[in-house]
Design a protein around this motif. Sequence first.
Motif, PDB file in Angstrom:
ATOM      1  N   ILE A  11       3.140  -0.402   5.002  1.00 32.41           N
ATOM      2  CA  ILE A  11       2.839  -0.473   3.422  1.00 32.41           C
ATOM      3  C   ILE A  11       3.628  -1.754   3.052  1.00 32.41           C
ATOM      4  O   ILE A  11       4.992  -1.454   3.019  1.00 32.41           O
ATOM      5  N   SER A  12       3.084  -2.650   2.834  1.00 32.15           N
ATOM      6  CA  SER A  12       3.894  -3.933   1.939  1.00 32.15           C
ATOM      7  C   SER A  12       3.086  -4.025   0.783  1.00 32.15           C
ATOM      8  O   SER A  12       2.025  -3.694   0.522  1.00 32.15           O
ATOM      9  N   ARG A  13       3.506  -5.151   0.124  1.00 36.75           N
ATOM     10  CA  ARG A  13       2.788  -5.714  -0.960  1.00 36.75           C
ATOM     11  C   ARG A  13       1.532  -6.396  -0.826  1.00 36.75           C
ATOM     12  O   ARG A  13       0.599  -6.164  -1.624  1.00 36.75           O
ATOM     13  N   ASP A  14       1.274  -6.831   0.391  1.00 38.62           N
ATOM     14  CA  ASP A  14       0.206  -7.730   0.815  1.00 38.62           C
ATOM     15  C   ASP A  14      -0.833  -6.871   1.513  1.00 38.62           C
ATOM     16  O   ASP A  14      -2.042  -7.151   1.348  1.00 38.62           O
ATOM     17  N   LYS A  15      -0.558  -5.963   2.170  1.00 40.83           N
ATOM     18  CA  LYS A  15      -1.519  -5.057   2.925  1.00 40.83           C
ATOM     19  C   LYS A  15      -0.839  -3.672   3.338  1.00 40.83           C
ATOM     20  O   LYS A  15       0.330  -3.379   3.213  1.00 40.83           O
ATOM     21  N   LYS A  16      -1.986  -2.784   3.561  1.00 41.20           N
ATOM     22  CA  LYS A  16      -1.754  -1.633   4.077  1.00 41.20           C
ATOM     23  C   LYS A  16      -2.228  -1.212   5.635  1.00 41.20           C
ATOM     24  O   LYS A  16      -3.441  -1.572   5.713  1.00 41.20           O
TER      25      LYS A  16
END
Length: 158
Positions: free
Chosen positions: A141-146
């Motif tokens: 999980i990151s800010r841009d995508k899961k």
Amino acid sequence: MDEDEIKQLFIKATNQLVEMKAEVMENYSEMKEVLFGTTQLEAEQESLENELNEVAGLIEDYINENVRVSLDQAEYEKRYNTLVARFDKANTRLKEVKQEVVERQAKGQQMELFMGKLEKVGIIDKFDDNLFLGLVDVIEISRDKKVVKFKDGSEVEV
């Protein structure tokens, strides 16, 4: 992300994987032997074991010859070291091959378990601990995508 959001992420990703199930299973079937087969490695292992036995016999014979016959010791040591180096090289490779066989077999078993679970699952609407443990390798999980990474190596971005 809280636990409920992660569960929903799993459900969405699993349903996307289920929609591709036929393709995933077909690809696995085609690549199974290439990725997890050990036939060639086992043949190499047998060859290396034969090489080790042969070289060990040569070393033993050469030592015995040196005891019976007065050989030039410099020449004896040179040939002896060559035989020992040959033995060590084959032994090192044998250890590598055995390790590769074990790793491939373990990965193959893991994939068989994964494919067994995938084959039985359909579209899901609730979280299942056993299914999660059987299918998911990691969730990133990151800010841009899961991204849900499954144990077969496939990834689903949710």
